[in-house]
Design an enzyme around this catalytic site. Structure first.
Site, short mmCIF file in Angstrom:
data_model
loop_
_atom_site.label_atom_id
_atom_site.label_comp_id
_atom_site.label_asym_id
_atom_site.label_seq_id
_atom_site.Cartn_x
_atom_site.Cartn_y
_atom_site.Cartn_z
N SER A 176 40.08 30.67 49.10
CA SER A 176 40.04 30.83 47.66
C SER A 176 40.99 29.89 46.93
O SER A 176 40.67 29.39 45.85
CB SER A 176 40.36 32.29 47.29
OG SER A 176 39.43 33.18 47.85
N HIS A 228 45.25 31.98 44.41
CA HIS A 228 44.34 31.46 43.39
C HIS A 228 45.10 30.62 42.37
O HIS A 228 44.70 29.50 42.03
CB HIS A 228 43.64 32.61 42.66
CG HIS A 228 42.78 33.46 43.54
ND1 HIS A 228 42.23 34.65 43.12
CD2 HIS A 228 42.39 33.31 44.83
CE1 HIS A 228 41.52 35.19 44.10
NE2 HIS A 228 41.62 34.38 45.15
#
Length: 320
Positions: A176, A228
């Site tokens: 991610s 992230h």
């Protein structure tokens, strides 16, 4: 996202469309092979992880509870152990999951990279690989495998550093951070090449909405939003460095007779963004790595930052 071509803001058939004025470009001719290779590599690693996990053998008392038992040693852990249809956390930790204790005190810095190739389950894997295909292939077609490869790997590394600084009581895996880096690079590419696009506002608004929604999902429990955020910031800065495009006036002048007025290849603000981004990247990686290997906890320097990864509610609690 790739099919709507929103990040291009007005590119069609390999040309920039700026108020009905087309200029040929050559960087749209790349054939995407690295992103598909990354997808294959991630799937292959997941299969190997499941083979090593071997739910029926390592959990003989839970043999009946293993999910998809017809897969044999590739069957998934019981859902109460892993609801994402994947291996045990012990297997992930053994094979390279991000673990602050092991990175700092056992000098296993390689986990900052290995964790990018591991996934918690098949649902996790599919979600990330679909995103990688939609985002990464288009970027590779436009900018080539070298720049996109660097973006992916360095963004994943940056996400791992920030994650390890703030999440120190649990393991973390997944691509991610690298994917958010590609999103950040798309945003900076639009900003640094602002003057060559039509429909600027629509493209910018769409990208910002996508980023905000994805980061908002990260405040749910058991989601590593620090990876992230770290990946996004790294990709954003790298985009200003790696995805800079020449201006239309300069590209036009390449086809004019010798002695004609030559336009500047880049705008002044592009040079400024390039320099500032390089400085911030070097400083960010240096400070982050020094803090990490000194064993510092990022939460000690930012009392509210833990809310960026999980916001407690009446429905769930956050436990780092």
């Amino acid at each position: 996202m790739a099919s709507s071509d929103i990040e291009r803001g007005g590119v069609k058939n390999g040309r920039y469309n700026r108020e009905n004025f087309d200029v040929e470009t050559s960087d749209n001719e790349w054939t995407s092979w690295l992103i598909p290779l990354f997808v294959v590599a991630n799937v292959a690693v997941f299969v190997v992880v499941m083979y090593i996990n071997n739910c029926p053998k390592d959990n003989p008392n839970l043999n009946e509870a293993c999910v998809a038992k017809f897969l044999g040693r590739l069957s998934f852990q019981p859902l109460h152990d892993n609801p994402l249809f994947g291996p045990s956390s012990a297997t992930l930790e053994k094979l390279g999951a991000l673990d602050w204790q092991k990175v700092v005190y056992q000098h296993q810095g390689w986990r900052l990279v290995s964790c990018i190739w591991l996934h918690a389950g098949i649902i996790h894997l599919l979600a990330n690989m679909l995103s990688l295909v939609f985002i990464g292939i288009r970027l590779e077609q436009q900018f080539g495998f070298v720049r996109v490869g660097l973006l992916y790997l360095l963004s994943g590394f940056g996400g791992s550093i920030l994650s390890c600084l703030f999440i120190q009581k649990s393991i973390s895996v997944g691509a991610s951070g690298a994917l958010f880096g590609l999103l950040g690079a798309m945003l900076s590419e639009l900003l640094t090449n602002w003057t060559i696009y039509s429909n600027k506002a629509a493209a910018l608004f769409t990208l910002i909405v996508i980023v905000v929604i994805n980061l908002a999902v990260g405040i749910l429990p058991h989601v590593d939003n620090f990876a992230h955020i770290g990946g996004f910031l790294t990709g954003l800065l790298l985009g200003f460095v790696l995805l800079i495009r020449p201006q239309i006036g300069w590209m036009e002048s390449q086809n004019l007779p010798a002695g004609s007025r030559v336009h500047s290849k880049y705008k002044s603000y592009q040079y400024v963004l390039w320099v500032v981004s390089v400085v911030l990247l070097i400083a960010g990686f240096t400070v982050g790595l020094v803090m990490l290997f000194r064993g510092e906890n990022g939460n000690d320097h930012c009392s509210w930052c833990h809310y960026l990864s999980c916001v407690p509610t009446s429905k769930w609690h956050c436990d780092n």
